[in-house]
Write a protein that holds these residues in place. Structure first.
Motif, PDB file in Angstrom:
ATOM      1  N   VAL A 279      20.276  21.623 -28.083  1.00 11.88           N
ATOM      2  CA  VAL A 279      19.196  21.547 -27.096  1.00 11.88           C
ATOM      3  C   VAL A 279      19.206  22.822 -26.266  1.00 11.88           C
ATOM      4  O   VAL A 279      20.223  23.175 -25.666  1.00 11.88           O
ATOM      5  CB  VAL A 279      19.351  20.316 -26.179  1.00 11.88           C
ATOM      6  CG1 VAL A 279      18.283  20.319 -25.083  1.00 11.88           C
ATOM      7  CG2 VAL A 279      19.273  19.035 -26.993  1.00 11.88           C
ATOM      8  N   GLU A 280      18.069  23.505 -26.267  1.00  7.41           N
ATOM      9  CA  GLU A 280      17.956  24.733 -25.488  1.00  7.41           C
ATOM     10  C   GLU A 280      17.731  24.423 -24.019  1.00  7.41           C
ATOM     11  O   GLU A 280      17.119  23.411 -23.671  1.00  7.41           O
ATOM     12  CB  GLU A 280      16.805  25.599 -26.033  1.00  7.41           C
ATOM     13  CG  GLU A 280      16.686  26.966 -25.393  1.00  7.41           C
ATOM     14  CD  GLU A 280      17.972  27.777 -25.520  1.00  7.41           C
ATOM     15  OE1 GLU A 280      18.878  27.583 -24.685  1.00  7.41           O
ATOM     16  OE2 GLU A 280      18.056  28.594 -26.455  1.00  7.41           O
ATOM     17  N   TYR A 281      18.230  25.291 -23.155  1.00  7.50           N
ATOM     18  CA  TYR A 281      17.984  25.197 -21.720  1.00  7.50           C
ATOM     19  C   TYR A 281      16.792  26.083 -21.378  1.00  7.50           C
ATOM     20  O   TYR A 281      16.734  27.245 -21.798  1.00  7.50           O
ATOM     21  CB  TYR A 281      19.219  25.620 -20.926  1.00  7.50           C
ATOM     22  CG  TYR A 281      20.255  24.526 -20.835  1.00  7.50           C
ATOM     23  CD1 TYR A 281      20.528  23.902 -19.624  1.00  7.50           C
ATOM     24  CD2 TYR A 281      20.941  24.088 -21.971  1.00  7.50           C
ATOM     25  CE1 TYR A 281      21.464  22.877 -19.539  1.00  7.50           C
ATOM     26  CE2 TYR A 281      21.870  23.065 -21.894  1.00  7.50           C
ATOM     27  CZ  TYR A 281      22.124  22.464 -20.674  1.00  7.50           C
ATOM     28  OH  TYR A 281      23.041  21.445 -20.603  1.00  7.50           O
ATOM     29  N   VAL A 282      15.839  25.531 -20.636  1.00  9.28           N
ATOM     30  CA  VAL A 282      14.572  26.213 -20.357  1.00  9.28           C
ATOM     31  C   VAL A 282      14.234  26.091 -18.870  1.00  9.28           C
ATOM     32  O   VAL A 282      14.845  25.294 -18.151  1.00  9.28           O
ATOM     33  CB  VAL A 282      13.435  25.595 -21.203  1.00  9.28           C
ATOM     34  CG1 VAL A 282      13.733  25.708 -22.690  1.00  9.28           C
ATOM     35  CG2 VAL A 282      13.195  24.132 -20.819  1.00  9.28           C
ATOM     36  N   PRO A 283      13.268  26.858 -18.384  1.00  9.25           N
ATOM     37  CA  PRO A 283      12.810  26.668 -16.998  1.00  9.25           C
ATOM     38  C   PRO A 283      12.288  25.250 -16.805  1.00  9.25           C
ATOM     39  O   PRO A 283      11.730  24.641 -17.724  1.00  9.25           O
ATOM     40  CB  PRO A 283      11.685  27.705 -16.857  1.00  9.25           C
ATOM     41  CG  PRO A 283      12.000  28.756 -17.876  1.00  9.25           C
ATOM     42  CD  PRO A 283      12.600  27.999 -19.033  1.00  9.25           C
ATOM     43  N   ALA A 284      12.451  24.712 -15.619  1.00  3.66           N
ATOM     44  CA  ALA A 284      12.079  23.317 -15.355  1.00  3.66           C
ATOM     45  C   ALA A 284      10.619  23.029 -15.647  1.00  3.66           C
ATOM     46  O   ALA A 284      10.278  21.931 -16.087  1.00  3.66           O
ATOM     47  CB  ALA A 284      12.401  22.964 -13.901  1.00  3.66           C
ATOM     48  N   ASN A 285       9.734  24.010 -15.421  1.00  2.03           N
ATOM     49  CA  ASN A 285       8.313  23.743 -15.647  1.00  2.03           C
ATOM     50  C   ASN A 285       7.926  23.851 -17.121  1.00  2.03           C
ATOM     51  O   ASN A 285       6.762  23.685 -17.468  1.00  2.03           O
ATOM     52  CB  ASN A 285       7.443  24.688 -14.812  1.00  2.03           C
ATOM     53  CG  ASN A 285       7.536  26.138 -15.283  1.00  2.03           C
ATOM     54  OD1 ASN A 285       8.556  26.542 -15.827  1.00  2.03           O
ATOM     55  ND2 ASN A 285       6.482  26.905 -15.053  1.00  2.03           N
ATOM     56  N   GLU A 286       8.909  24.109 -18.004  1.00  2.00           N
ATOM     57  CA  GLU A 286       8.615  24.158 -19.439  1.00  2.00           C
ATOM     58  C   GLU A 286       9.217  22.980 -20.199  1.00  2.00           C
ATOM     59  O   GLU A 286       9.133  22.923 -21.423  1.00  2.00           O
ATOM     60  CB  GLU A 286       9.119  25.480 -20.036  1.00  2.00           C
ATOM     61  CG  GLU A 286       8.350  26.694 -19.543  1.00  2.00           C
ATOM     62  CD  GLU A 286       8.674  27.967 -20.310  1.00  2.00           C
ATOM     63  OE1 GLU A 286       9.462  27.900 -21.280  1.00  2.00           O
ATOM     64  OE2 GLU A 286       8.151  29.035 -19.936  1.00  2.00           O
ATOM     65  N   VAL A 287       9.829  22.051 -19.478  1.00  2.00           N
ATOM     66  CA  VAL A 287      10.364  20.854 -20.129  1.00  2.00           C
ATOM     67  C   VAL A 287       9.204  20.051 -20.714  1.00  2.00           C
ATOM     68  O   VAL A 287       8.231  19.729 -20.018  1.00  2.00           O
ATOM     69  CB  VAL A 287      11.156  19.981 -19.137  1.00  2.00           C
ATOM     70  CG1 VAL A 287      11.571  18.664 -19.786  1.00  2.00           C
ATOM     71  CG2 VAL A 287      12.380  20.719 -18.638  1.00  2.00           C
ATOM     72  N   GLY A 288       9.281  19.742 -21.998  1.00  2.00           N
ATOM     73  CA  GLY A 288       8.222  18.984 -22.654  1.00  2.00           C
ATOM     74  C   GLY A 288       7.070  19.831 -23.152  1.00  2.00           C
ATOM     75  O   GLY A 288       6.136  19.301 -23.763  1.00  2.00           O
ATOM     76  N   ALA A 289       7.134  21.140 -22.923  1.00  2.00           N
ATOM     77  CA  ALA A 289       6.042  22.009 -23.378  1.00  2.00           C
ATOM     78  C   ALA A 289       6.124  22.207 -24.888  1.00  2.00           C
ATOM     79  O   ALA A 289       7.198  22.205 -25.476  1.00  2.00           O
ATOM     80  CB  ALA A 289       6.120  23.357 -22.670  1.00  2.00           C
ATOM     81  N   ALA A 290       4.988  22.375 -25.511  1.00  2.00           N
ATOM     82  CA  ALA A 290       4.939  22.604 -26.953  1.00  2.00           C
ATOM     83  C   ALA A 290       4.501  24.015 -27.287  1.00  2.00           C
ATOM     84  O   ALA A 290       4.773  24.525 -28.375  1.00  2.00           O
ATOM     85  CB  ALA A 290       3.990  21.597 -27.604  1.00  2.00           C
ATOM     86  N   ALA A 291       3.830  24.664 -26.336  1.00  2.00           N
ATOM     87  CA  ALA A 291       3.322  26.013 -26.583  1.00  2.00           C
ATOM     88  C   ALA A 291       4.448  27.034 -26.517  1.00  2.00           C
ATOM     89  O   ALA A 291       5.529  26.774 -25.977  1.00  2.00           O
ATOM     90  CB  ALA A 291       2.246  26.351 -25.557  1.00  2.00           C
ATOM     91  N   CYS A 292       4.189  28.202 -27.062  1.00  2.00           N
ATOM     92  CA  CYS A 292       5.147  29.298 -27.027  1.00  2.00           C
ATOM     93  C   CYS A 292       5.406  29.700 -25.573  1.00  2.00           C
ATOM     94  O   CYS A 292       4.470  29.839 -24.779  1.00  2.00           O
ATOM     95  CB  CYS A 292       4.588  30.502 -27.796  1.00  2.00           C
ATOM     96  SG  CYS A 292       5.690  31.089 -29.097  1.00  2.00           S
ATOM     97  N   SER A 293       6.677  29.881 -25.238  1.00  2.00           N
ATOM     98  CA  SER A 293       7.036  30.266 -23.879  1.00  2.00           C
ATOM     99  C   SER A 293       6.609  31.703 -23.598  1.00  2.00           C
ATOM    100  O   SER A 293       6.790  32.598 -24.421  1.00  2.00           O
ATOM    101  CB  SER A 293       8.547  30.150 -23.680  1.00  2.00           C
ATOM    102  OG  SER A 293       8.917  30.632 -22.408  1.00  2.00           O
TER     103      SER A 293
END
Length: 332
Positions: free
Chosen positions: A127-141
């Motif tokens: 599981v990758e760690y991501v910015p909080a506002n990208e949790v559940g996002a499907a689009a390219c960061s």
């Protein structure tokens, strides 16, 4: 030989001195009070270990700064990109380095025959760690990750540390191929850690940092956050990913023997499991964790492994085997 004192007409000891037994009693009371305070401050699930029941989910998306493709996200601000595995019990996994060694005893055959509880299904997924506002996002960061430049270099992209559409597509392809979720192209610790591990597999000791001996030795590279076991020049276990000490609780470097192996060890200070513990320096040991090995916070000094890797390492080492540790955990 004890120190001699001149005789006096009053052989009675001065009244202000604390007798050894009383001093030991006071020390025990102080230690008990300290442990009670520690226990009150860190509530954790009780013994005997992982069991059924839902674990907490990842934090819900929260407002964040506007998307800035050129601004790299801080490691400390990242959160798991997916909810925890169903049934995962959350322990305080940062078991402390107790400085003093644990109470060593010889486990019975019946105790050693009992295998530590296995983690809930899915706990060891990447599981990758991501910015909080990208949790559940499907689009390219659109965000540059904390390991953007390293990941770009590994993928043979332009290593400018800036996220582009082409960078995200390439990173996303790597994440998909290696089962890293979410595969949004964010260059976080799980992605970079997987790349480091893949690069080391052919010859982890290419730089010659671990001594080559005729006998078995465990090698821990804190710079790359990996470890392996070698016998002569032949690697007999690993390399595998590890998690070492955080700032202020660094894993000690040097060479130490495995002095105690305790398959079902339990941290009495933090009331947390340390499965397949193999102690090599005071309270520092190899042991499994029921959590993400690529979590952004380090341990309290121990060398953590996934449950599967710690179980295999248990069979790869013996009491007395040397452990050679060098380097420094990134950020520590």
């Amino acid at each position: 030989m004890s120190e001699r004192h001149p005789r006096t007409s009053h052989p009675t000891r001065p009244k202000h001195r604390t007798r050894p037994k009383r001093r030991a009693h006071h020390l025990a009371l102080a230690l008990a009070a300290a442990l009670t305070l520690c226990g009150a401050a860190y509530p954790v699930p009780p013994h005997p270990g992982p069991g059924p029941g839902p674990g907490p989910v990842a934090p819900a998306p929260v407002p964040d700064a506007p998307d800035a493709p050129d601004a790299a996200a801080s490691v400390d601000a990242l959160v798991p990109g997916e909810p925890r595995a169903p049934g995962q019990v959350v322990y305080l996994m940062d078991t402390p380095d107790q400085v003093l060694p644990p109470l060593v005893y010889e486990p019975t055959a019946a105790e050693d025959a009992l295998e530590p509880a296995a983690p809930a299904a899915g706990v060891e997924r990447l599981v990758e760690y991501v910015p909080a506002n990208e949790v559940g996002a499907a689009a390219c960061s659109r965000r540059a990750g904390p390991y953007q430049r390293q990941v770009e270099r590994w993928l043979k992209l332009t290593a400018d540390g800036k996220q582009s559409a082409a960078d995200c597509a390439a990173i996303r392809g790597f994440q998909t191929a290696h089962g890293i979720r979410p595969n949004t192209g964010f260059a976080g610790p799980a992605t970079w850690g997987t790349m480091r591990l893949l690069a080391a597999r052919a010859n982890p000791n290419a730089a010659g940092r671990c001594p080559v001996r005729k006998s078995r030795i465990a090698c821990v590279d804190l710079d790359r956050q990996i470890m392996w076991v070698q016998n002569g020049r032949k690697v007999s276990f690993g390399p595998v990913a590890v998690r070492s000490g955080r700032p202020g609780y660094a894993t000690r470097t040097g060479t130490y023997p495995v002095y105690w192996r305790h398959k079902n060890h339990w941290s009495t200070i933090y009331n947390a499991p340390m499965p397949y513990a193999q102690f090599f320096s005071g309270g520092q040991a190899f042991h499994a964790i029921y959590d993400n090995i690529y979590s952004t916070v380090g341990s309290r000094g121990c060398v953590n492994l996934t449950y599967s890797d710690a179980r295999q390492l248990w069979g790869a080492l013996r009491k007395g085997d040397p452990v050679h540790i060098w380097g420094r955990r990134p950020g520590a």
